[in-house]
Every structure is written in structure tokens, then in C-alpha cells.
Design a protein around this motif. Structure first.
Motif, PDB file in Angstrom:
ATOM      1  N   GLY A   1       0.797  -1.215   0.000  1.00 14.90           N
ATOM      2  CA  GLY A   1       0.000   0.000   0.000  1.00 14.90           C
ATOM      3  C   GLY A   1       0.833   1.270   0.000  1.00 14.90           C
ATOM      4  N   TYR A   2       2.045   1.173   0.504  1.00 10.64           N
ATOM      5  CA  TYR A   2       2.952   2.319   0.477  1.00 10.64           C
ATOM      6  C   TYR A   2       3.345   2.661  -0.958  1.00 10.64           C
ATOM      7  CZ  TYR A   2       7.162   5.109   1.385  1.00 10.64           C
ATOM      8  OH  TYR A   2       8.114   6.104   1.412  1.00 10.64           O
ATOM      9  N   TYR A   3       3.509   1.645  -1.789  1.00  9.80           N
ATOM     10  CA  TYR A   3       3.960   1.849  -3.163  1.00  9.80           C
ATOM     11  C   TYR A   3       2.810   1.983  -4.164  1.00  9.80           C
ATOM     12  CZ  TYR A   3       8.616   0.636  -1.492  1.00  9.80           C
ATOM     13  OH  TYR A   3       9.813   0.632  -0.818  1.00  9.80           O
ATOM     14  N   ILE A   4       1.711   1.268  -3.908  1.00  6.76           N
ATOM     15  CA  ILE A   4       0.575   1.316  -4.839  1.00  6.76           C
ATOM     16  C   ILE A   4      -0.711   1.507  -4.035  1.00  6.76           C
ATOM     17  CG2 ILE A   4      -0.677   0.161  -6.688  1.00  6.76           C
ATOM     18  CD1 ILE A   4       1.741  -1.652  -7.101  1.00  6.76           C
TER      19      ILE A   4
ATOM     20  N   PHE B   1       4.752 -10.518  -2.926  1.00  3.29           N
ATOM     21  CA  PHE B   1       6.202 -10.447  -3.085  1.00  3.29           C
ATOM     22  C   PHE B   1       6.571 -10.219  -4.545  1.00  3.29           C
ATOM     23  CE2 PHE B   1      10.285 -12.334  -4.099  1.00  3.29           C
ATOM     24  CZ  PHE B   1      11.114 -11.746  -3.168  1.00  3.29           C
ATOM     25  N   GLN B   2       5.910 -10.935  -5.452  1.00  2.00           N
ATOM     26  CA  GLN B   2       6.197 -10.766  -6.877  1.00  2.00           C
ATOM     27  C   GLN B   2       5.863  -9.353  -7.348  1.00  2.00           C
ATOM     28  OE1 GLN B   2       8.096 -13.219  -7.025  1.00  2.00           O
ATOM     29  NE2 GLN B   2       7.324 -14.418  -8.744  1.00  2.00           N
TER      30      GLN B   2
ATOM     31  N   PHE C   1       8.717  -7.013  -8.925  1.00  2.00           N
ATOM     32  CA  PHE C   1       8.745  -6.758 -10.361  1.00  2.00           C
ATOM     33  C   PHE C   1       7.946  -5.528 -10.803  1.00  2.00           C
ATOM     34  CE2 PHE C   1       9.646 -11.335 -10.013  1.00  2.00           C
ATOM     35  CZ  PHE C   1      10.852 -11.370 -10.706  1.00  2.00           C
ATOM     36  N   VAL C   2       7.017  -5.068  -9.964  1.00  2.00           N
ATOM     37  CA  VAL C   2       6.245  -3.866 -10.294  1.00  2.00           C
ATOM     38  C   VAL C   2       6.776  -2.662  -9.515  1.00  2.00           C
ATOM     39  CG1 VAL C   2       3.962  -2.786 -10.254  1.00  2.00           C
ATOM     40  CG2 VAL C   2       4.195  -5.197 -10.891  1.00  2.00           C
ATOM     41  N   CYS C   3       6.939  -2.842  -8.213  1.00  2.00           N
ATOM     42  CA  CYS C   3       7.417  -1.734  -7.377  1.00  2.00           C
ATOM     43  C   CYS C   3       8.929  -1.575  -7.447  1.00  2.00           C
ATOM     44  CB  CYS C   3       6.973  -1.951  -5.932  1.00  2.00           C
ATOM     45  SG  CYS C   3       5.188  -2.114  -5.727  1.00  2.00           S
ATOM     46  N   LYS C   4       9.595  -2.582  -7.989  1.00  2.00           N
ATOM     47  CA  LYS C   4      11.052  -2.526  -8.204  1.00  2.00           C
ATOM     48  C   LYS C   4      11.826  -2.299  -6.907  1.00  2.00           C
ATOM     49  CE  LYS C   4      10.518  -2.853 -12.713  1.00  2.00           C
ATOM     50  NZ  LYS C   4      10.873  -4.091 -13.447  1.00  2.00           N
ATOM     51  N   ILE C   5      11.453  -3.023  -5.853  1.00  3.59           N
ATOM     52  CA  ILE C   5      12.217  -2.965  -4.605  1.00  3.59           C
ATOM     53  C   ILE C   5      13.652  -3.400  -4.885  1.00  3.59           C
ATOM     54  CG2 ILE C   5      12.416  -3.890  -2.260  1.00  3.59           C
ATOM     55  CD1 ILE C   5       9.950  -2.220  -2.565  1.00  3.59           C
ATOM     56  N   PRO C   6      14.652  -2.636  -4.474  1.00  2.06           N
ATOM     57  CA  PRO C   6      16.043  -3.050  -4.700  1.00  2.06           C
ATOM     58  C   PRO C   6      16.340  -4.391  -4.036  1.00  2.06           C
ATOM     59  CG  PRO C   6      15.938  -0.738  -4.065  1.00  2.06           C
ATOM     60  CD  PRO C   6      14.565  -1.303  -3.854  1.00  2.06           C
TER      61      PRO C   6
ATOM     62  N   ILE D   1      15.007  -3.110   2.967  1.00  2.26           N
ATOM     63  CA  ILE D   1      13.632  -3.542   2.707  1.00  2.26           C
ATOM     64  C   ILE D   1      13.641  -4.849   1.909  1.00  2.26           C
ATOM     65  CG2 ILE D   1      11.486  -2.959   1.510  1.00  2.26           C
ATOM     66  CD1 ILE D   1      12.172   0.002   2.077  1.00  2.26           C
ATOM     67  N   GLY D   2      14.472  -4.902   0.873  1.00  2.00           N
ATOM     68  CA  GLY D   2      14.550  -6.102   0.059  1.00  2.00           C
ATOM     69  C   GLY D   2      14.961  -7.325   0.868  1.00  2.00           C
TER      70      GLY D   2
END
Length: 234
Positions: free
Chosen positions: A40-43, A89-90, A94-99, A116-117
Motif C-alpha cells: 500500500g505504500y507503493y501502490i 512479493f512478486q 517486479f512492479v514496485c522494483k524494490i532493490p 527492505i529487500g
């Protein structure tokens, strides 16, 4: 001389049952709720479906058939509560691009890596490990190591995205939960497909998620209400 050995075997089996229940509850309740907060933080929820469509080329090749059907069914009114930890997780990767963590995805991060990763990766790896095991763990040392890794990951994610220590408290309360209450709930459940915790690990985990609201470990409901007042998720 045989009797003590029999008692030792019974105790060992009972103890492995208890630790397995704790790990599954940690994954299906606390960690899953926390993943929804991170997502929710990212999307934002109202943009979830649109964002997944925009990033379909990045995400879809990394999903299994069931996940593809869930996320890309045009008739599906998708909400964050529909997503389990594995598919979140996916999306985060792959969408939020977490390092990625320093050791890379798919490898257990160093204890010193609190990124975070790394925290997401620890929880995901432990989830896969326990949900794909044919039987419950019998080694208390393994359980203690797993719990320390996952507790640290939860604490770091909570610190970064929420603040406070409500998730940390929930983890610690779960560690001392009276497991007999969970076992009683399982016995009373009508799903005959789950005959024991050694049968169908994934099915057992899903069942735990269904009955989680009946498990009275202190502060979890308060925690959820507090989260609802602060953020969209749950």
C-alpha cells in the motif's frame, strides 16, 4: 528402559507441532498483513488494477497460472485483501522494483542486511521453506533461528513503514501463544481434508488463515484497528 524413549518421542512430536503452528500463524497473519501495508505504500488500492496492467510485461512472466488468473482476470474486482504473501512479493519485486538485498533474491540475506529487500526476502524464503516441507520441523534450533530471522525482518519493516512496535508485540505474543487453543480450533473446524498438521502444509496454512480471527493472542485485534485508522489496508 523403553518407556522414557517413548515419552521422549511423543514430546518431540508435540513440540514440533507447536513450533510449526507458530511459524504458520506468523506467516499467514502478521507477515501477510505487513506485506499488504508495504504494498500500500507503493501502490494505492484504487490504482492497483491499473498499475498491474501497466506493468503486465514485467510481472506476468514471473507468475504461476493461478496468480495470473487472479491478477489479470478482467472480470475480477481486485482488492489488496485478495492477495496472499507470495503474489505480493512478486508485485513488490517486479512492479514496485524494490532493490534486491546484497546477496541477491532467492538467497538468505546476512543478518546485518536490514534493507527492505532483505526483510521481504527473508519472510518469503521462510514461507516457501515451511509451506513446501512434507512435515513439521522437529529441530528446536531450526525454529529458534527461523523466529529470530523473521522477527528481525518484521521489526525492520514496521520501523520503516509504520513506526511503533505493535507488530513486534504481536510477534512476541505469538511466540508464547497457548497452542492448545489453535489445536482445539483445528479439531472443531469442518474442513475434513486437513486431518493433521503433517498433511498438506499449504492447506494447513490456508486453514490457519481462515481461523486466525478465533485465535486470542493479545493485541492483534487492537493492532489491526490501529492500522485501519492509519492506512488503507486490511
Amino acid at each position: 528402559m523403553e518407556q522414557p524413549e517413548i515419552y521422549a518421542l511423543i514430546y518431540k512430536k508435540k513440540n514440533s507441532c507447536n513450533t510449526f503452528i507458530r511459524v504458520c500463524l506468523l506467516i499467514t497473519t502478521i507477515c501477510t498483513d505487513l506485506f499488504r501495508i508495504v504494498l500500500g505504500y507503493y501502490i494505492k488500492p484504487e490504482r492497483l488494477k491499473r498499475k498491474l496492467r501497466e506493468k503486465e510485461a514485467d510481472l506476468k512472466p514471473n507468475l504461476n497460472n493461478e496468480q495470473k488468473k487472479l491478477l489479470y482476470n478482467s472480470n475480477n474486482m481486485l482488492t489488496p485483501s485478495d492477495l496472499d504473501l507470495a503474489v505480493m512479493f512478486q508485485i513488490l519485486r517486479f512492479v514496485c522494483k524494490i532493490p534486491p538485498p546484497a546477496e541477491g533474491w532467492g538467497k538468505l540475506p546476512l543478518r546485518s542486511d536490514t534493507s527492505i529487500g532483505a526483510c521481504l526476502n527473508i519472510i518469503r524464503l521462510k514461507r516457501n521453506h515451511y509451506f513446501h516441507k512434507p512435515e513439521a520441523p522437529t529441530d528446536d534450533k531450526e525454529f529458534q533461528t527461523t523466529w529470530k530471522y523473521m522477527r528481525s525482518a518484521v521489526v525492520e519493516l514496521e520501523r520503516h513503514f509504520i513506526g511503533g512496535n505493535l507488530f513486534e508485540i504481536a510477534v512476541d505474543n505469538l511466540y508464547t501463544l497457548d497452542v492448545s487453543k489453535v489445536q482445539d480450533a483445528l479439531k472443531q473446524h469442518k474442513d475434513k481434508r486437513v486431518e493433521s498438521i503433517f498433511f498438506n502444509v499449504v492447506g494447513f496454512a490456508n486453514l490457519l488463515e481462515e481461523i486466525a480471527e478465533t485465535i486470542p493472542y493479545e493485541k492483534l485485534n487492537d493492532m489491526k484497528e490501529w492500522i485501519k485508522s492509519k492506512i488503507w489496508v486490511l
